[in-house]
Enzyme design. Structure first.
Site, PDB file in Angstrom:
ATOM      1  N   MET A 136       1.062   4.191  -1.355  1.00 45.48           N
ATOM      2  CA  MET A 136       0.317   3.341  -2.278  1.00 45.48           C
ATOM      3  C   MET A 136       1.201   2.269  -2.915  1.00 45.48           C
ATOM      4  O   MET A 136       1.234   2.111  -4.132  1.00 45.48           O
ATOM      5  CB  MET A 136      -0.351   4.201  -3.348  1.00 45.48           C
ATOM      6  CG  MET A 136      -1.268   5.277  -2.780  1.00 45.48           C
ATOM      7  SD  MET A 136      -2.576   4.621  -1.717  1.00 45.48           S
ATOM      8  CE  MET A 136      -3.682   4.025  -2.984  1.00 45.48           C
TER       9      MET A 136
ATOM     10  N   ILE B 160       2.520  -1.941  -2.313  1.00 43.03           N
ATOM     11  CA  ILE B 160       2.467  -3.184  -1.539  1.00 43.03           C
ATOM     12  C   ILE B 160       3.875  -3.462  -1.030  1.00 43.03           C
ATOM     13  O   ILE B 160       4.854  -3.356  -1.779  1.00 43.03           O
ATOM     14  CB  ILE B 160       1.932  -4.333  -2.416  1.00 43.03           C
ATOM     15  CG1 ILE B 160       0.466  -4.063  -2.741  1.00 43.03           C
ATOM     16  CG2 ILE B 160       2.113  -5.677  -1.726  1.00 43.03           C
ATOM     17  CD1 ILE B 160      -0.141  -5.002  -3.758  1.00 43.03           C
TER      18      ILE B 160
ATOM     19  N   ASN C 266      -1.180   1.548   9.386  1.00 41.35           N
ATOM     20  CA  ASN C 266      -1.700   2.045   8.109  1.00 41.35           C
ATOM     21  C   ASN C 266      -3.122   2.552   8.316  1.00 41.35           C
ATOM     22  O   ASN C 266      -3.837   2.053   9.187  1.00 41.35           O
ATOM     23  CB  ASN C 266      -1.721   0.881   7.103  1.00 41.35           C
ATOM     24  CG  ASN C 266      -2.275   1.271   5.746  1.00 41.35           C
ATOM     25  OD1 ASN C 266      -1.886   2.282   5.166  1.00 41.35           O
ATOM     26  ND2 ASN C 266      -3.200   0.480   5.229  1.00 41.35           N
TER      27      ASN C 266
ATOM     28  N   HIS D 162      -6.732   2.878   6.263  1.00 42.03           N
ATOM     29  CA  HIS D 162      -7.395   2.366   5.066  1.00 42.03           C
ATOM     30  C   HIS D 162      -8.824   2.901   5.015  1.00 42.03           C
ATOM     31  O   HIS D 162      -9.557   2.814   6.014  1.00 42.03           O
ATOM     32  CB  HIS D 162      -7.408   0.835   5.091  1.00 42.03           C
ATOM     33  CG  HIS D 162      -8.010   0.253   3.852  1.00 42.03           C
ATOM     34  ND1 HIS D 162      -7.327   0.197   2.659  1.00 42.03           N
ATOM     35  CD2 HIS D 162      -9.242  -0.251   3.610  1.00 42.03           C
ATOM     36  CE1 HIS D 162      -8.117  -0.331   1.738  1.00 42.03           C
ATOM     37  NE2 HIS D 162      -9.283  -0.611   2.286  1.00 42.03           N
TER      38      HIS D 162
ATOM     39  N   ASP E 137      -3.865  -4.965   3.931  1.00 47.10           N
ATOM     40  CA  ASP E 137      -4.997  -4.363   4.659  1.00 47.10           C
ATOM     41  C   ASP E 137      -5.646  -5.361   5.624  1.00 47.10           C
ATOM     42  O   ASP E 137      -6.838  -5.238   5.937  1.00 47.10           O
ATOM     43  CB  ASP E 137      -6.056  -3.826   3.674  1.00 47.10           C
ATOM     44  CG  ASP E 137      -5.485  -2.754   2.750  1.00 47.10           C
ATOM     45  OD1 ASP E 137      -4.631  -1.978   3.204  1.00 47.10           O
ATOM     46  OD2 ASP E 137      -5.896  -2.711   1.575  1.00 47.10           O
TER      47      ASP E 137
ATOM     48  N   GLN F  38     -14.335  13.468   8.353  1.00 49.13           N
ATOM     49  CA  GLN F  38     -15.011  13.072   9.602  1.00 49.13           C
ATOM     50  C   GLN F  38     -14.320  11.924  10.314  1.00 49.13           C
ATOM     51  O   GLN F  38     -14.469  11.754  11.519  1.00 49.13           O
ATOM     52  CB  GLN F  38     -16.469  12.683   9.320  1.00 49.13           C
ATOM     53  CG  GLN F  38     -17.309  13.843   8.833  1.00 49.13           C
ATOM     54  CD  GLN F  38     -18.736  13.417   8.507  1.00 49.13           C
ATOM     55  OE1 GLN F  38     -19.209  12.375   8.962  1.00 49.13           O
ATOM     56  NE2 GLN F  38     -19.433  14.212   7.718  1.00 49.13           N
TER      57      GLN F  38
HETATM   58  C1  GRF Z   1      -6.407   8.356   2.210  1.00 51.46           C
HETATM   59  O1  GRF Z   1      -7.752   8.203   1.891  1.00 51.46           O
HETATM   60  C2  GRF Z   1      -5.873   7.069   2.710  1.00 51.46           C
HETATM   61  O2  GRF Z   1      -6.740   6.380   3.535  1.00 51.46           O
HETATM   62  C3  GRF Z   1      -5.651   6.360   1.415  1.00 51.46           C
HETATM   63  O3  GRF Z   1      -5.060   7.326   0.595  1.00 51.46           O
HETATM   64  C4  GRF Z   1      -5.566   8.584   0.960  1.00 51.46           C
HETATM   65  C5  GRF Z   1      -4.403   9.489   1.221  1.00 51.46           C
HETATM   66  O4  GRF Z   1      -4.746  10.833   1.239  1.00 51.46           O
HETATM   67  N1  GRF Z   1      -4.932   5.139   1.576  1.00 51.46           N
HETATM   68  P1  GRF Z   1      -3.716  11.901   1.803  1.00 51.46           P
HETATM   69  O5  GRF Z   1      -2.398  11.710   1.074  1.00 51.46           O
HETATM   70  O6  GRF Z   1      -3.552  11.677   3.282  1.00 51.46           O
HETATM   71  O7  GRF Z   1      -4.294  13.251   1.491  1.00 51.46           O
END
Ligand code: GRF
Length: 220
Positions: A91, A93, A108, A110, A146, A174
């Site tokens: 998380m 940039i 990545n 998203h 993104d 899913q």
């Molecule tokens: C996921 O939804 C990913 O797409 C987003 O942050 C979340 C990460 O979850 N950017 P995790 O750490 O893989 O459980």
């Protein structure tokens, strides 16, 4: 040749777990050489340790600015000489310099149907916009947040009773946990590459991301 993979995380690491599992059972011809987090309390760090994978933590407070953080991050990542760098819920940039260093080998995930809803709070924004469909996208990382070329996208219909929590859970279970290991497997196998700013999949250049049909092996 088994790909060397470095995974960057900030959170629980559910996507990381899916990648660890897929490397362990051979769905990905790769080995996760290290997991790097910007947060010491990221749950994913324990998942990595449990799998016997080296972990490193780089806390942003220890660095004066974004450029020096990213320089330190690149130094750590490069120790493991990765063929592939995976952002699995990382998380932060990233600076253009960092992104360029790993161009064509950094992807990545998203949680939205890019190009819709870049940035944060994607599930609530999909609801607020009245979107009929929602999902997740795996893409090459470029300087645009993104915004890099999309490799694969999975989606489902939004239901009237959906909340941001139900959407987040369904997107994770899913879609994310299925498309991400598959995308890494394709990249590791050379099935997917970034060529002249576009995604090549096997012998063709994609004009739209691959779908769940490709992930589940149903080519039409
Ligand atoms: C996921 O939804 C990913 O797409 C987003 O942050 C979340 C990460 O979850 N950017 P995790 O750490 O893989 O459980």
């Amino acid at each position: 040749m088994t790909a060397r993979i470095v995974v960057l995380i900030s959170g629980q690491g559910r996507n990381l777990q899916a990648l660890l599992d897929a490397c362990a059972d051979g769905r990905i011809d790769g080995r996760i050489a290290a997991v790097v987090s910007n947060r010491a309390d990221a749950g994913g760090l324990q998942r990595a340790r449990d799998a016997g994978v080296v972990t490193r933590v780089l806390t942003s407070q220890d660095y004066a600015d974004r450029a020096s953080y990213d320089a330190a991050l690149a130094e750590v990542v490069d120790i493991y000489a990765p063929d592939i760098v995976v952002l699995a819920g990382f998380m932060r940039i990233l600076t253009p310099g960092f992104v360029q260093r790993y161009s064509g080998r950094m992807i990545n995930i998203h949680p939205s149907l890019l190009p819709r809803h870049t940035g944060l709070h994607t599930h609530q924004r999909a609801l607020d916009a009245g979107d009929a469909e929602h999902g997740a996208t795996v893409h090459f990382v470029t300087e645009e947040l993104d915004g890099g070329p999309a490799i694969v996208q999975g989606k489902f219909m939004v239901q009237a009773q959906d909340t941001q929590e139900t959407l987040a859970e369904r997107v994770m279970q899913q879609i994310e946990l299925k498309i991400f290991p598959q995308a890494v497997a394709w990249l590791a196998a050379g099935d997917v590459a970034l060529v002249d700013g576009k995604v090549r999949f096997r012998d063709r250049v994609l004009d739209a991301p691959l779908s769940m049909d490709a992930v589940e092996g149903r080519f039409r």
